[in-house]
Design a protein around this motif. Structure first.
Motif: not given
Ligand SMILES: Nc1ncnc2c1ncn2[C@@H]1O[C@H](COP(=O)(O)OP(=O)(O)O)[C@@H](O)[C@H]1O
Ligand SMILES: [Mg+2]
Lengths: 244, 430
Positions: B1-3, B217, B303, B306-307, B310, B430
């Motif tokens: 969560m730290t970006d 935005f 969607a 992608g998965n 899900a 990846k």
């Protein structure tokens, strides 16, 4: 008081494996019930019966005392049951907003998906849940484990759930973020939600939950108030499969 | 969560500021390079209005189906039956034109209802067969590879059976307007269409910007927006200008005037303008892009790609979605059959043969990932254009037919390899 959720005598087998062997659980409003047990004990499978991911072979589910049929995730969502899955269930190729609203997109008057409004809403809830989150315009595959987890949490919290299922919600989180999830659970509890919390961390469960249920080999070992037992008692239940 | 905060700290590249898709730029670059090489090798016959006109007409049929193949491949399926399905649709439409309307119903040749009814019949058949494929795949969980491999044989021979293997023709004159050179809208109408297209595009870009700004935005700088608008307007009008520049041959004009009982005035010229088949392709491209990006259906397609798990857990009915995707693919095969058979002016048995491979190759060269979840409509169309350019260019240079196929096949493999490298570098894989 009628329980918010009653799961009665739930059973589910995969082939010959009795993943859930006649388990009964209940959950009251404003209560957090922890589910503990070794890997493969049947915790995820049990809550998936409630979230509509699996169809139970037998048993009954009652919401507010009324029997309900939950045969798919839409049925569960219609009962205001929201789930954070252990696998997170995110579409990696979509951004945070698309994932948050997946299956219930905001649309314009003409019926087209309103990505801008969904992004604005996502920014709003993320500002509350995870102020460090800034990656709104990239696929969630580009996010860290913790960031992905916070998207899954946001999705479960956004839609005014009454019943929240959290399957290992802190598995990918560091200590700071885990504490934030703890605070979130406390806040949701104050808002009178009922929460099933599956976790590996007995310590966390004792801190956050009102009651804990322990499962082993698909069976319910027992359910105890956290004030009545010690961590060692619970550990004994997990390992030996017997009440203290 | 730290970006760490992104943006603002580093100077953005030009493509970043313009928010251009670098993969798209790469494809355009490859396409331009192919065109330039052939232009030089053919003694500057490749980049002429005439050849560009022909290229767009030749590309239309495969490109129409490639837009549907994007959805199929994005959801991790494949459709090997599109060429055969095209043949069935073409056969049905030809039967309506040469048998049902003139003979069975006795309406004679060239009845105004013939072309519309033929197209509707083709669409019904294409959609129904596609939906049936989708049902076998989605509900009976037979792999799409098998269902459509079977379909490749089944439908090709259903088409043969329907026509007893005969060539049916000539097709209805109105129907033939969808074939390309026999159906163009002329110079003036082409400019009107081009101007409207520019106006609509700029309006959409402006309102999209306004809406983003309204939500607070970040939007790209005004100059960048202006540059993008100029590029879009330039591309549209440039395309119209090129097709308008292709002149109708004098002999043909003489015949047209003679048919009207007039004589061709001295020095009179006329351009073809936009072919109707290309307008059909453009309309489909726009519609499919809107479906992909702005509808729930399109969102669920991506969607699910992608998965799938899900998507199902989000309450998406992935089985029904599969039926819809293949039904849409079938409908596009029917539209493609309109363009292809109209261009040939008759229905021949071998229509659409090997199209499944061209269509899949177009989608894949266009960046649709077989692993699912990734693909664009414009990419697939550009892919179809690249393939057709290679094929036509080599034919013009005089490369023998077997070598043409060797090159096209190698390019397909190479394109996917480059795509994998690109995705690895950009971190998407990846
Ligand atoms: N979809 C499935 N198909 C077959 N077996 C499954 C499936 N899901 C879970 N199981 C089996 O059910 C049992 C319980 O698994 P699970 O509920 O995931 O355990 P836990 O969440 O407690 O670690 C395990 O034996 C697991 O292998
Ligand atoms: Mg589990």
């Amino acid at each position: 008081m009628t329980p918010l959720v009653e799961m009665r005598d739930i059973a589910l087998s995969f082939g010959g494996v009795k993943a859930i062997d006649h388990v009964s659980l209940d959950l009251y409003p404003g209560e957090v019930v922890g589910l503990l047990g070794h890997n493969g004990a049947g915790k995820s499978t049990l809550v998936k019966c409630l979230s509509g991911a699996y169809r139970m072979d037998s048993g009954q589910i009652l919401i507010d005392g009324q029997p309900v049929t939950i045969t798919n995730p839409r049925d569960a969502r219609a009962q205001n049951i929201e789930t954070i899955y252990q696998t997170l269930a995110l579409a990696d190729n979509l951004d945070a907003a698309s994932n948050l609203f997946l299956g219930r997109e905001l649309v314009t008057a003409a019926g087209f998906v309103d990505d801008d409004r969904m992004e604005a809403e996502t920014r709003r809830i993320m500002a509350r849940l995870n102020p460090n989150f800034h990656k709104f315009n990239v696929p969630v595959s580009a996010l860290s484990g913790g960031q992905r987890q916070s998207v899954a949490i946001a999705r479960a919290v956004y839609f005014n759930a009454r019943i929240l299922i959290m399957d290992e919600p802190t598995a990918a989180l560091g200590p700071h973020e885990t504490r934030m999830v703890g605070e979130l659970i406390a806040e949701l509890k104050r808002q009178n939600l009922g929460i099933f919390l599956i976790s590996h961390d007995i310590h966390d469960v004792m801190d956050l939950c009102d009651r804990v249920s322990v499962m082993k080999n698909g069976k319910l070992v027992g359910t105890e108030r956290v004030t009545d037992v010690t961590e060692d008692d619970i550990l004994g239940m997990i390992i030996l499969g017997k009440k203290p | 969560m730290t970006d760490t905060a992104t943006g603002g700290t580093t100077r953005k590249s030009l493509t970043g500021t313009l928010q251009l898709d670098t993969r798209l730029l790469g494809m355009i670059g490859a396409f331009v390079a192919i065109c330039l090489v052939f232009h030089l090798m053919t003694g500057q016959r490749f980049l002429t209005p005439r050849n560009i006109f022909t290229l767009t007409i030749q590309t239309a049929s495969v490109a129409i189906m490639a837009t549907g193949m994007v959805f199929v491949i994005v959801t991790r399926h494949i459709d090997l039956s599109v060429g055969s399905l095209l043949a069935v649709c073409s056969a049905v439409m030809a039967l309506v034109q040469v048998w049902v309307m003139p003979q069975l119903l006795g309406l004679g040749i060239g009845h105004p209802a013939t072309a519309p009814l033929a197209i509707v019949a083709g669409l019904v058949v294409g959609t129904a067969v596609g939906a049936f494929n989708g049902w076998l795949i989605g509900y009976l969980t037979i792999p799409s590879f098998i269902v459509t491999l079977g379909g490749l044989l089944v439908w090709r021979n259903v088409a043969w059976y329907l026509t007893s293997g005969q060539t049916l023709g000539p097709l209805d004159p109105n129907f033939q307007l969808f074939g390309g050179i026999n159906g163009t809208i002329g110079v003036t109408a082409s400019w009107v269409v081009g101007a409207l297209a520019v106006a609509v595009s700029l309006w959409f870009m402006a309102t999209a910007r306004q809406k983003k700004a309204g939500h607070g935005f970040a939007v790209k700088p005004l100059w960048a927006e202006g540059v993008m608008m100029a590029i879009v307007a330039g591309l549209i009008l440039g395309f119209v200008a090129i097709l308008n520049a292709y002149q109708v041959p004098v002999a043909r004009l003489e015949r047209i005037f003679a048919a009207r009982g007039e004589t061709l005035p001295e020095g009179y010229t006329e351009g073809y303008g936009l072919p109707i088949s290309v307008l059909v392709l453009i309309a489909i491209a726009v519609a499919m892009t809107v479906v992909a990006r702005r509808t729930r259906f399109g969102r669920y397609v991506f969607a699910t790609g992608g998965n799938p798990e899900a998507a199902a857990l989000s309450g998406i009915n992935t089985k029904l979605l599969t039926v819809k995707i293949f039904a849409l693919m079938g409908a596009l095969c029917a539209l493609s059959a309109v363009v292809a058979s109209a261009r040939a002016a008759n229905h021949a048995n071998d229509i659409g043969t090997l199209d499944e491979l061209r269509v899949i190759a177009a989608a894949v060269i266009g960046g649709t990932a077989l692993s699912g979840g990734v693909g664009t409509i414009y990419g697939a169309i550009l892919g179809a254009l690249i393939m057709q350019s290679l094929q036509s260019g080599m034919a013009m240079v005089g490369v023998e037919s077997p070598f043409q196929n060797i090159v096209v096949g190698s390019v397909l493999v190479l394109a996917v390899f480059i795509d994998i490298l690109y995705r690895k570098r950009s971190g998407a894989l990846k």
